[in-house]
Design an enzyme around this catalytic site. Structure first.
Site, PDB file in Angstrom:
ATOM      1  N   ILE A  62       2.066   2.346  -4.256  1.00  0.00           N
ATOM      2  CA  ILE A  62       1.090   1.605  -3.451  1.00  0.00           C
ATOM      3  C   ILE A  62       1.027   2.116  -2.017  1.00  0.00           C
ATOM      4  O   ILE A  62       1.967   1.967  -1.249  1.00  0.00           O
ATOM      5  CB  ILE A  62       1.472   0.110  -3.398  1.00  0.00           C
ATOM      6  CG1 ILE A  62       1.783  -0.402  -4.792  1.00  0.00           C
ATOM      7  CG2 ILE A  62       0.362  -0.689  -2.750  1.00  0.00           C
ATOM      8  CD1 ILE A  62       0.615  -0.370  -5.742  1.00  0.00           C
ATOM      9  N   PRO A  63      -0.088   2.752  -1.641  1.00  0.00           N
ATOM     10  CA  PRO A  63      -0.269   3.250  -0.264  1.00  0.00           C
ATOM     11  C   PRO A  63      -0.556   2.112   0.701  1.00  0.00           C
ATOM     12  O   PRO A  63      -1.663   1.981   1.202  1.00  0.00           O
ATOM     13  CB  PRO A  63      -1.455   4.206  -0.388  1.00  0.00           C
ATOM     14  CG  PRO A  63      -2.246   3.677  -1.553  1.00  0.00           C
ATOM     15  CD  PRO A  63      -1.240   3.050  -2.490  1.00  0.00           C
ATOM     16  N   CYS A  64       0.440   1.294   0.962  1.00  0.00           N
ATOM     17  CA  CYS A  64       0.260   0.115   1.816  1.00  0.00           C
ATOM     18  C   CYS A  64      -0.258   0.501   3.197  1.00  0.00           C
ATOM     19  O   CYS A  64      -0.912  -0.291   3.863  1.00  0.00           O
ATOM     20  CB  CYS A  64       1.588  -0.607   1.980  1.00  0.00           C
ATOM     21  SG  CYS A  64       2.544  -0.692   0.464  1.00  0.00           S
ATOM     22  N   HIS A  65       0.026   1.714   3.627  1.00  0.00           N
ATOM     23  CA  HIS A  65      -0.376   2.126   4.976  1.00  0.00           C
ATOM     24  C   HIS A  65      -1.885   2.259   5.092  1.00  0.00           C
ATOM     25  O   HIS A  65      -2.414   2.382   6.183  1.00  0.00           O
ATOM     26  CB  HIS A  65       0.299   3.455   5.314  1.00  0.00           C
ATOM     27  CG  HIS A  65       0.016   4.546   4.352  1.00  0.00           C
ATOM     28  ND1 HIS A  65       0.698   4.703   3.172  1.00  0.00           N
ATOM     29  CD2 HIS A  65      -0.903   5.545   4.403  1.00  0.00           C
ATOM     30  CE1 HIS A  65       0.212   5.771   2.552  1.00  0.00           C
ATOM     31  NE2 HIS A  65      -0.761   6.291   3.247  1.00  0.00           N
ATOM     32  N   VAL A  67      -3.882  -0.055   4.130  1.00  0.00           N
ATOM     33  CA  VAL A  67      -4.417  -1.414   4.216  1.00  0.00           C
ATOM     34  C   VAL A  67      -4.141  -1.960   5.614  1.00  0.00           C
ATOM     35  O   VAL A  67      -2.998  -2.081   6.033  1.00  0.00           O
ATOM     36  CB  VAL A  67      -3.754  -2.319   3.165  1.00  0.00           C
ATOM     37  CG1 VAL A  67      -4.400  -3.696   3.197  1.00  0.00           C
ATOM     38  CG2 VAL A  67      -3.879  -1.701   1.785  1.00  0.00           C
TER      39      VAL A  67
END
Length: 114
Positions: A62-65, A67
DNA sequence: CGGGTGACTTTAC
DNA sequence: CGTAAAGCCACCC
């Protein structure tokens, strides 16, 4: 692989839907909590989006960065290993910054309503 | 079942 | 640019 993602139980919780949308964010693009929540049908549940990311365990997927909040600010940077990691990752993808904010005009990506 | 909490948003002052 | 309040919903105790 991807089939598994699409085949996930249709009864997914809000969190799972959030994660699936975040996974779809293209390279060098970002999206906001509000847009994700909107894509899910409830723009007002933007808080749940951030909550879902906090609950996610498989961060590597999950590329949380990618968001961020409505202002383009990296609201969740404090939740990363280091406060600068989030920005480093985005800049590494060619994302342009304006002060402490991301240039949403250039890199905003709006998730498709599934 | 109720209350506290939060990686949000919007409006208001 | 600052704080305050309300709205929203999932999760934890």
């Amino acid at each position: 692989m991807k089939d598994e993602i699409l085949l996930k139980k249709s009864n997914d919780d809000f969190s799972d839907r959030v994660l699936q949308i975040v996974m779809q964010i293209p390279f060098g693009k970002v999206t906001t909590y509000g847009h994700i929540a909107y894509a899910l049908g409830s723009k007002k549940s933007s808080r749940m989006v951030g909550y879902a990311l906090n609950s996610v365990h498989n961060r590597d997927e999950i590329p949380c960065h990618r968001v961020i909040n409505r202002n383009g600010e990296l609201s969740g940077k404090l939740h990363f290993a280091t406060p600068t990691l989030m920005r480093e990752l985005l800049e590494g993808e060619g994302v342009e910054f304006i002060g402490e904010m991301v240039n949403l005009s250039k890199h905003l990506w709006i998730p498709e309503t599934v």
